[in-house]
Write a protein that holds these residues in place. Sequence first.
Motif, short mmCIF file in Angstrom:
data_model
loop_
_atom_site.label_atom_id
_atom_site.label_comp_id
_atom_site.label_asym_id
_atom_site.label_seq_id
_atom_site.Cartn_x
_atom_site.Cartn_y
_atom_site.Cartn_z
N UNK A 304 23.36 60.73 69.19
CA UNK A 304 22.96 59.35 68.87
C UNK A 304 21.45 59.14 69.06
N UNK A 305 20.90 59.68 70.13
CA UNK A 305 19.46 59.47 70.38
C UNK A 305 18.61 60.10 69.29
N UNK A 306 19.01 61.28 68.84
CA UNK A 306 18.25 61.93 67.76
C UNK A 306 18.38 61.10 66.47
N UNK A 307 19.54 60.49 66.26
CA UNK A 307 19.73 59.66 65.07
C UNK A 307 18.83 58.42 65.12
N UNK A 308 18.59 57.91 66.33
CA UNK A 308 17.71 56.73 66.48
C UNK A 308 16.30 57.01 65.94
N UNK A 309 15.90 58.28 65.98
CA UNK A 309 14.53 58.63 65.56
C UNK A 309 14.37 58.58 64.04
N UNK A 310 15.47 58.57 63.29
CA UNK A 310 15.37 58.66 61.83
C UNK A 310 14.95 57.31 61.24
N UNK A 311 13.95 57.36 60.37
CA UNK A 311 13.34 56.16 59.84
C UNK A 311 14.17 55.55 58.69
N UNK A 312 14.52 54.25 58.80
CA UNK A 312 15.38 53.63 57.77
C UNK A 312 14.81 53.77 56.35
N UNK A 313 13.51 53.56 56.19
CA UNK A 313 12.93 53.63 54.84
C UNK A 313 13.03 55.04 54.28
#
Length: 344
Positions: A304-313
């Motif tokens: 989950x923490x690594x997924x948080x780093x992914x930029x929505x745009x």
Amino acid sequence: MRIALLAPVWFPVPPTGYGGIEWVVSLLADGLVDAGHEVTLFASGDSRTTAELACIYEIAPSADIGRSQVEIRHALACFERAGEFDVINDHSGPPAAVIAGAVSTPTVHTVHGPLLGEPGDLYEQVARVSPRTRLISISMNQRAPHPDLPWLANVPNALDFSVYPVQPRRGDYLLFLGRMNPEKGAHRAIAVATEAGLPLKIAGKRREPAEQQYFHEFVEPHLREGEIEYLGEVTHGEKVELLQNARATLFPVDWEEPFGLVMIESMACGTPVIATRRGSVPEVVEHGRTGLIVDDYRGMAGAIEAADELDPADLRRAAEERFARSRMVDDYVAAYERAIELAG
Ligand code: UDP
């Protein structure tokens, strides 16, 4: 080209709630019309399309789902008009692909479900009974049990990105969206959320008896207000809001997922997908860009923490590059042209 599109009859096109194939057929029908083709869509009468709509059932017979009599009647309405079309593209399942053997119009059948990979598999029979029918896969992995069938093209599904707006900021809950069954794995999503100590929102179809039973046994006992919540089957608008505000979408499948529209819907809204490495997943999710792929669902909480780093745009951009309507329509047109050429 004069094109007949045969949709499954069980839900309207596009669907009002659950319905993956119906969304894809809707997008394709309107996209082919926009590209200048003459398109007749065989679907239930409560469908909405810019193509010419041909129907036997005024209202989608959802309560009769799977009844051969209904399915065959619907398919026959298309095939008895075969002479009016240059090509027929069937999305309705194996029975229609068998009926296609009786007509000389080139038929392209899109396989939307998984192939069973057992002897006597329905599609093996289709290849025998209906030798002129060509098949389209929606992921390369889908072909794995039968690479020898008459595959014509691989055409991954697409989205109308204008109805999936991206949101720059995400919320704090995990999301599970899909059918209530062991393959899709709402119960695994519950285990992940519990381990991570995060709220989980579950949305999905629970209409058929097996789905009700699964829900009752594996989901309902874990529901706790504000922690693990079941919202029922959601409409398009509700689904978009849920996707936009989720921290991540969990896709803990344990089956040979043929495509998985939910994954690209999530990316379109700027929300990363955390998925198990099954079926089409490695073809749809770009690990480290649009989501995280784990070998076992027990590794999801740790991703989950690594997924948080992914930029929505960036997520949105990546999805648009690969799953735009125009790419899907172009791929289908090329496949139809090839089918007509092969029919000589
Ligand atoms: N869906 C929906 N509401 C729900 C549950 C699912 O609109 O409550 C939609 C979901 O967003 C997706 C489709 O139904 O567009 C399911 O397609 P997918 O390919 O993900 O799975 P399938 O059920 O076809 O295996």
